[in-house]
Design a protein around this motif. Structure first.
Motif, short mmCIF file in Angstrom:
data_model
loop_
_atom_site.label_atom_id
_atom_site.label_comp_id
_atom_site.label_asym_id
_atom_site.label_seq_id
_atom_site.Cartn_x
_atom_site.Cartn_y
_atom_site.Cartn_z
N TYR A 88 75.66 45.04 62.52
CA TYR A 88 76.70 44.35 61.76
C TYR A 88 77.79 43.77 62.67
O TYR A 88 78.99 43.98 62.47
CB TYR A 88 77.33 45.29 60.72
N ASN A 89 77.34 43.03 63.67
CA ASN A 89 78.24 42.27 64.52
C ASN A 89 77.81 40.80 64.49
O ASN A 89 77.09 40.39 63.57
CB ASN A 89 78.25 42.83 65.94
N SER A 90 78.22 40.03 65.46
CA SER A 90 77.87 38.61 65.51
C SER A 90 77.24 38.24 66.84
O SER A 90 77.43 37.14 67.35
CB SER A 90 79.13 37.75 65.27
N LEU A 91 76.48 39.16 67.40
CA LEU A 91 75.82 38.89 68.66
C LEU A 91 74.76 37.81 68.48
O LEU A 91 73.88 37.92 67.62
CB LEU A 91 75.17 40.17 69.21
N SER A 92 74.84 36.77 69.30
CA SER A 92 73.89 35.67 69.19
C SER A 92 72.90 35.63 70.35
O SER A 92 71.85 35.00 70.24
CB SER A 92 74.64 34.33 69.13
N LYS A 93 73.23 36.32 71.45
CA LYS A 93 72.34 36.29 72.60
C LYS A 93 72.61 37.50 73.49
O LYS A 93 73.76 37.88 73.71
CB LYS A 93 72.52 35.00 73.40
N LEU A 94 71.53 38.07 73.99
CA LEU A 94 71.62 39.14 74.97
C LEU A 94 70.80 38.73 76.18
O LEU A 94 69.59 38.53 76.09
CB LEU A 94 71.09 40.46 74.39
N ASP A 95 71.47 38.60 77.32
CA ASP A 95 70.81 38.12 78.54
C ASP A 95 69.90 39.19 79.13
O ASP A 95 70.11 40.40 78.95
CB ASP A 95 71.85 37.69 79.57
N ASP A 96 68.89 38.73 79.84
CA ASP A 96 68.03 39.65 80.58
C ASP A 96 68.87 40.45 81.58
O ASP A 96 69.75 39.90 82.23
CB ASP A 96 66.95 38.89 81.32
N GLY A 97 68.62 41.73 81.67
CA GLY A 97 69.39 42.60 82.54
C GLY A 97 70.53 43.30 81.84
O GLY A 97 71.20 44.14 82.43
N PHE A 98 70.73 42.95 80.56
CA PHE A 98 71.84 43.54 79.81
C PHE A 98 71.69 45.05 79.68
O PHE A 98 72.67 45.81 79.77
CB PHE A 98 71.90 42.89 78.42
N LEU A 105 68.40 55.52 77.51
CA LEU A 105 68.64 55.21 76.09
C LEU A 105 67.40 55.53 75.25
O LEU A 105 66.28 55.16 75.60
CB LEU A 105 68.99 53.73 75.94
N GLN A 106 67.64 56.23 74.11
CA GLN A 106 66.55 56.63 73.23
C GLN A 106 66.60 55.94 71.88
O GLN A 106 65.55 55.73 71.26
CB GLN A 106 66.58 58.15 73.03
N ARG A 107 67.79 55.57 71.42
CA ARG A 107 67.94 54.94 70.11
C ARG A 107 68.84 53.72 70.24
O ARG A 107 69.95 53.82 70.75
CB ARG A 107 68.53 55.93 69.09
N LEU A 108 68.32 52.58 69.72
CA LEU A 108 69.06 51.33 69.82
C LEU A 108 68.99 50.62 68.47
O LEU A 108 67.91 50.38 67.93
CB LEU A 108 68.47 50.44 70.90
N ASP A 109 70.18 50.30 67.93
CA ASP A 109 70.26 49.60 66.64
C ASP A 109 71.03 48.30 66.83
O ASP A 109 72.24 48.30 67.07
CB ASP A 109 70.96 50.49 65.60
N LEU A 110 70.30 47.18 66.72
CA LEU A 110 70.90 45.85 66.85
C LEU A 110 70.85 45.09 65.52
O LEU A 110 71.02 43.86 65.50
CB LEU A 110 70.18 45.05 67.93
N SER A 111 70.65 45.77 64.43
CA SER A 111 70.46 45.13 63.14
C SER A 111 71.68 44.32 62.71
O SER A 111 72.80 44.59 63.11
CB SER A 111 70.15 46.19 62.07
N TYR A 112 71.39 43.31 61.90
CA TYR A 112 72.42 42.46 61.30
C TYR A 112 73.29 41.78 62.36
O TYR A 112 74.51 41.88 62.37
CB TYR A 112 73.28 43.28 60.33
N ASN A 113 72.60 41.08 63.26
CA ASN A 113 73.24 40.18 64.21
C ASN A 113 72.54 38.83 64.11
O ASN A 113 71.85 38.55 63.13
CB ASN A 113 73.16 40.77 65.63
N HIS A 114 72.76 37.96 65.08
CA HIS A 114 72.21 36.61 65.02
C HIS A 114 71.42 36.29 66.29
O HIS A 114 71.62 35.26 66.91
CB HIS A 114 73.34 35.59 64.83
N LEU A 115 70.52 37.17 66.65
CA LEU A 115 69.83 37.03 67.93
C LEU A 115 68.84 35.87 67.94
O LEU A 115 68.73 35.15 68.94
CB LEU A 115 69.11 38.34 68.27
N GLY A 116 68.08 35.69 66.89
CA GLY A 116 67.15 34.56 66.81
C GLY A 116 65.84 34.80 67.54
O GLY A 116 64.77 34.53 67.02
N SER A 117 65.90 35.28 68.77
CA SER A 117 64.68 35.52 69.55
C SER A 117 64.90 36.67 70.52
O SER A 117 66.04 37.03 70.83
CB SER A 117 64.26 34.26 70.32
N ILE A 118 63.80 37.22 71.00
CA ILE A 118 63.83 38.32 71.97
C ILE A 118 63.02 37.89 73.19
O ILE A 118 61.85 37.51 73.07
CB ILE A 118 63.24 39.62 71.38
#
Length: 336
Positions: A88-98, A105-118
């Motif tokens: 529930y943020n407005s992330l639109s892009k996550l760069d490689d190496g982020f 890390l065992q649990r990652l929740d990126l739901s409800y953002n605007h990533l578009g592609s992985i």
């Protein structure tokens, strides 16, 4: 002669006060729970990543904020994270190496953002990841190799996106996967070899897609679903034709009915409803037929004959005589 410290207690106290500020550092917008190694910053309208997060933090919650971008340096000093929530943020892009520093890390929740592609390298450092949630992030494309290093992943949520297809090679590395959710996408087919290769899969959610239920594209998946009903949440699959639902496919349908449903242009239910009255008209009830026949004969007897009936041609009057009788009065009136 061995050297001794005169003030050992003083040294310990000084060391305690030297380390104490590092342990007690906490962002103003967050709540820090030292005994749980948790930092919670939800619903704070954060537009930037908070600073002064304790280095020993294991659980970080940043849900329901306004984060749009995060740099590669974000996690350089909190490398022990086990759980990260940024939904529930407005992330639109996550760069490689982020995620490079987050090898634990065992649990990652990126739901409800605007990533578009992985991208193919985004999750590569996360070899310890167990749960990955990518629900409702407007996903249209996942590059090949994106899940290559996630061999320990047990739960993958890709629901509520715009994915049209998932390739066999994309999910092949996830041999420990137990839960897969691809519901409410725009998928029109799912290779049965994908689910067959996931030997440990216990739950599959596929409802809310636009399946093209042809014998070629979905027949094998239908057979797999019939044999694994306890693993699939959808009792019915909706078959589509030109983006319009045309039929409901039950997992209990036979192979023959599956292919018949695939060729229909209207829902099966409506076809049955239209054919039922037609069959009733064409095939009257056998019990009612003799009774109706008697009534029709009785009506014929009671109706007066509208035309004279003649037994043979000799009894028929001459038509010329009829015309003559009709013309005689007329001619007589003319000469008077």
């Amino acid at each position: 002669m061995a050297t001794t410290f005169r003030y050992p207690k003083l040294s310990i106290v000084a060391l305690f006060f030297l380390v104490l500020p590092l342990c007690l550092s906490c962002p103003d917008e967050c709540n820090c729970y030292q005994t749980l190694f948790m930092v919670a910053c939800p619903h704070q309208n954060l537009k930037e990543f908070p600073v002064n997060i304790p280095n020993d933090t294991l659980y970080l919650n940043l849900d329901f904020n306004q984060l749009t971008t995060l740099s590669k340096q974000t996690f350089l000093y909190i490398t022990h994270l086990k759980s990260l929530w940024i939904s529930y943020n407005s992330l639109s892009k996550l760069d490689d190496g982020f995620f490079d520093p987050l090898t634990s890390l065992q649990r990652l929740d990126l739901s409800y953002n605007h990533l578009g592609s992985i991208s193919s390298n985004l999750f590569r450092p996360l070899k310890s990841l167990i749960t990955l949630r990518l629900s409702d992030v407007q996903l249209q494309n996942i590059e090949q190799g994106a899940f290559e290093s996630l061999s320990n992943l047990k739960a993958l949520d890709l629901s509520n996106n715009m994915l049209q297809q998932i390739s066999f090679n994309l999910l092949k590395p996830l041999q420990d996967l137990r839960f897969l959710n691809v519901a409410d996408n725009e998928m029109y087919e799912l290779d049965s070899e994908i689910v067959k290769s996931l030997k440990k899969l216990k739950r599959l959610q596929i409802h809310g897609n636009q399946w093209i239920c042809s014998c070629q594209s979905m027949h094998k998946l239908h057979l797999w679903i019939k044999d694994n009903q306890e693993k699939v949440d959808a009792l019915f699959l909706t078959c589509f034709d030109l983006l319009k639902p045309i039929s409901k496919l039950s997992i209990n349908d036979t192979n023959e009915s599956f292919c018949k449903l695939a060729t229909q242009s209207v829902p099966q239910q409506s076809v049955q409803e239209e054919e039922a009255p037609r069959q009733q008209k064409e095939e009257p009830n056998q019990e009612e037929e003799p009774h109706q026949h008697k009534e029709e004969e009785q009506k014929k007897k009671e109706q007066p004959s509208q035309q004279p009936s003649f037994r043979n041609h000799a009894e028929r009057p001459n038509i010329m005589i009829w015309w003559f009788l009709m013309l005689v009065p007329a001619t007589s009136l003319t000469f008077v």
